[in-house]
Design a protein around this motif. Sequence first.
Motif, PDB file in Angstrom:
ATOM      1  N   ARG A 165       8.609   9.905   3.980  1.00 34.74           N
ATOM      2  CA  ARG A 165       8.710   9.075   5.180  1.00 34.74           C
ATOM      3  C   ARG A 165       9.888   8.103   5.156  1.00 34.74           C
ATOM      4  O   ARG A 165      10.260   7.550   6.190  1.00 34.74           O
ATOM      5  CB  ARG A 165       7.411   8.280   5.364  1.00 34.74           C
ATOM      6  CG  ARG A 165       6.228   9.116   5.792  1.00 34.74           C
ATOM      7  CD  ARG A 165       6.323   9.462   7.256  1.00 34.74           C
ATOM      8  NE  ARG A 165       5.451  10.573   7.623  1.00 34.74           N
ATOM      9  CZ  ARG A 165       5.485  11.169   8.792  1.00 34.74           C
ATOM     10  NH1 ARG A 165       6.342  10.769   9.712  1.00 34.74           N
ATOM     11  NH2 ARG A 165       4.682  12.183   9.065  1.00 34.74           N
ATOM     12  N   VAL A 166      10.466   7.855   3.980  1.00 34.40           N
ATOM     13  CA  VAL A 166      11.429   6.761   3.838  1.00 34.40           C
ATOM     14  C   VAL A 166      12.861   7.279   3.722  1.00 34.40           C
ATOM     15  O   VAL A 166      13.162   8.123   2.876  1.00 34.40           O
ATOM     16  CB  VAL A 166      11.101   5.894   2.603  1.00 34.40           C
ATOM     17  CG1 VAL A 166      12.132   4.778   2.458  1.00 34.40           C
ATOM     18  CG2 VAL A 166       9.692   5.315   2.714  1.00 34.40           C
TER      19      VAL A 166
ATOM     20  N   THR B  43       0.627  -4.171   0.925  1.00 32.79           N
ATOM     21  CA  THR B  43       1.100  -3.989   2.301  1.00 32.79           C
ATOM     22  C   THR B  43       2.067  -2.820   2.388  1.00 32.79           C
ATOM     23  O   THR B  43       2.054  -2.054   3.361  1.00 32.79           O
ATOM     24  CB  THR B  43       1.775  -5.278   2.801  1.00 32.79           C
ATOM     25  OG1 THR B  43       0.849  -6.362   2.725  1.00 32.79           O
ATOM     26  CG2 THR B  43       2.252  -5.123   4.237  1.00 32.79           C
ATOM     27  N   ARG B  44       2.898  -2.658   1.365  1.00 31.53           N
ATOM     28  CA  ARG B  44       3.843  -1.536   1.352  1.00 31.53           C
ATOM     29  C   ARG B  44       3.090  -0.199   1.359  1.00 31.53           C
ATOM     30  O   ARG B  44       3.464   0.730   2.076  1.00 31.53           O
ATOM     31  CB  ARG B  44       4.760  -1.635   0.132  1.00 31.53           C
ATOM     32  CG  ARG B  44       5.617  -2.881   0.132  1.00 31.53           C
ATOM     33  CD  ARG B  44       6.459  -3.034  -1.128  1.00 31.53           C
ATOM     34  NE  ARG B  44       7.029  -4.372  -1.186  1.00 31.53           N
ATOM     35  CZ  ARG B  44       8.281  -4.678  -1.488  1.00 31.53           C
ATOM     36  NH1 ARG B  44       9.128  -3.712  -1.798  1.00 31.53           N
ATOM     37  NH2 ARG B  44       8.706  -5.920  -1.504  1.00 31.53           N
ATOM     38  N   ARG B  45       2.059  -0.109   0.565  1.00 31.90           N
ATOM     39  CA  ARG B  45       1.278   1.137   0.513  1.00 31.90           C
ATOM     40  C   ARG B  45       0.588   1.400   1.850  1.00 31.90           C
ATOM     41  O   ARG B  45       0.582   2.539   2.348  1.00 31.90           O
ATOM     42  CB  ARG B  45       0.249   1.065  -0.615  1.00 31.90           C
ATOM     43  CG  ARG B  45       0.876   0.979  -2.012  1.00 31.90           C
ATOM     44  CD  ARG B  45      -0.190   1.051  -3.098  1.00 31.90           C
ATOM     45  NE  ARG B  45       0.356   0.806  -4.414  1.00 31.90           N
ATOM     46  CZ  ARG B  45       0.983   1.712  -5.161  1.00 31.90           C
ATOM     47  NH1 ARG B  45       1.150   2.940  -4.690  1.00 31.90           N
ATOM     48  NH2 ARG B  45       1.448   1.396  -6.358  1.00 31.90           N
ATOM     49  N   THR B  46       0.026   0.355   2.442  1.00 32.47           N
ATOM     50  CA  THR B  46      -0.631   0.520   3.737  1.00 32.47           C
ATOM     51  C   THR B  46       0.374   0.918   4.809  1.00 32.47           C
ATOM     52  O   THR B  46       0.081   1.760   5.680  1.00 32.47           O
ATOM     53  CB  THR B  46      -1.342  -0.786   4.145  1.00 32.47           C
ATOM     54  OG1 THR B  46      -2.273  -1.160   3.132  1.00 32.47           O
ATOM     55  CG2 THR B  46      -2.081  -0.612   5.463  1.00 32.47           C
ATOM     56  N   LEU B  47       1.560   0.337   4.747  1.00 34.07           N
ATOM     57  CA  LEU B  47       2.599   0.675   5.728  1.00 34.07           C
ATOM     58  C   LEU B  47       2.985   2.147   5.631  1.00 34.07           C
ATOM     59  O   LEU B  47       3.196   2.810   6.657  1.00 34.07           O
ATOM     60  CB  LEU B  47       3.821  -0.216   5.518  1.00 34.07           C
ATOM     61  CG  LEU B  47       4.986   0.012   6.477  1.00 34.07           C
ATOM     62  CD1 LEU B  47       4.568  -0.244   7.924  1.00 34.07           C
ATOM     63  CD2 LEU B  47       6.162  -0.896   6.100  1.00 34.07           C
ATOM     64  N   LEU B  48       3.076   2.671   4.419  1.00 30.95           N
ATOM     65  CA  LEU B  48       3.370   4.097   4.249  1.00 30.95           C
ATOM     66  C   LEU B  48       2.264   4.953   4.862  1.00 30.95           C
ATOM     67  O   LEU B  48       2.542   5.989   5.486  1.00 30.95           O
ATOM     68  CB  LEU B  48       3.539   4.425   2.767  1.00 30.95           C
ATOM     69  CG  LEU B  48       4.853   3.942   2.141  1.00 30.95           C
ATOM     70  CD1 LEU B  48       4.774   3.989   0.622  1.00 30.95           C
ATOM     71  CD2 LEU B  48       6.031   4.794   2.630  1.00 30.95           C
ATOM     72  N   ASP B  49       1.011   4.529   4.706  1.00 28.16           N
ATOM     73  CA  ASP B  49      -0.101   5.260   5.322  1.00 28.16           C
ATOM     74  C   ASP B  49       0.008   5.225   6.849  1.00 28.16           C
ATOM     75  O   ASP B  49      -0.185   6.250   7.528  1.00 28.16           O
ATOM     76  CB  ASP B  49      -1.439   4.662   4.888  1.00 28.16           C
ATOM     77  CG  ASP B  49      -1.731   4.886   3.411  1.00 28.16           C
ATOM     78  OD1 ASP B  49      -1.139   5.814   2.824  1.00 28.16           O
ATOM     79  OD2 ASP B  49      -2.550   4.125   2.850  1.00 28.16           O
TER      80      ASP B  49
END
Length: 429
Positions: free
Chosen positions: A246-247, A204-210
């Motif tokens: 992004r973070v 989910t973390r990886r998808t959120l970054l996308d």
Amino acid sequence: MVELSRADLHVSVSDPVATSMNFLNEIAGRYPEAISLAAGRPYDGFYSTEDVQRYFGSYVDHLRAGGLSEEQVRGLLLQYGRTNGQIGTLIARMLEVDEGIVVPPESVMVTAGCQEAMIIALRALCASPDDVVLAVEPCYVGLTGAARILGVDVVPVPESPAGLDPETVAGVAREVRAAGKRPRALYLVPNFSNPSGISLPVATRRTLLDIAGEQDLLLLEDDPYGLFGLDDEPRPTLKSLDTGGRVIYLGSFAKSCFPGARVGFLVADQTVVDAEGRHTLLADEMSAVKSMLTVNTSPISQAVIGGVLVESGCSLRAANRDKVAFYRSNLRTMLAALERHLPRSGRGERPVRWNVPRGGFFAVVDLPFPADEKLLQLSAEQFGVLWTPMRFFYSDGGDHAVRLSCSYLKPEQIAEGVHRLSRLVAANA
């Protein structure tokens, strides 16, 4: 004498969340014998004034070993200091050792607690009335309160019992744009969130970054509880997974070192380009905001935290082994007490139920009846137990749930507090 109209004061003065939290403090003061499952404070037993003196001395020795004269050491510790702080190099090393986050020390700003880091980030990013911040809901009241003070609108992104869905983030961002607003960032606590206790799976973390890239969002990652998992399973920060800049990472030493030091930090390594094409770090641009808030973070407080980092080889994980074991035991105690004392049933179609966080300080219990300030008063007076209404953390909702904290108490107090809560539930279900 002059009398001022309350209606003429800023809305943050009468913020319902702030007044609700004040009410919680008043109840705690009125019923000192009540067991507080409300306070999210660290356990007092970890702190001593002797430790403060020792860590301060360790940092002074570190400065001397680095070749500084006594005059220079005195100037660093007892004078106004660099706006963005003096322990950025130690913090950058800590992030690399503990989290695999590699950033230049110049991108680290040392703040007066993480609360100041939130205010600085919100003020720097939201330039016009049309700029808004998204926040995972339920949301930590410090973020929503800071936004209220600044006049920044916060748009909730609802969290399901399974956690945050990145597609929901995308949908809310699109709705905000359709309404003529600009979503600038999403605030979230990926590890053992306050108040829900939920953690995001790595996928989910990886998808959120996308999704953040697709929606042109920055992510404000707040990580005060990441050290305190129930196990040693790796939980990579969003910042360590971030390849697109992004973070913005928000950190605190309140839970891991000394809450009284009031030292936090932010990492803003994004590049800022001005009209003439000059490039700077976002952290440097943000320093103008901080200089007008607190001038600089107390060098004496920074020295104490610096001493912790020096002594631990810049590893908070190494420095917090005892705390990790204690908080793990406390969370297991609370979850076991819930299983032992609370029935998984209730009036009508709404059962008593609770989540099972994999770490952190908090769990959430859903009740078959409203959990408001009136019930909290009754709970303190007749049952001797305090908790936090979850509706404090929602713009609209959370009326039947309570947040329980296990950080501030000894295990036997936690078990007794949950037992008292079960009596309240039995009397009202």
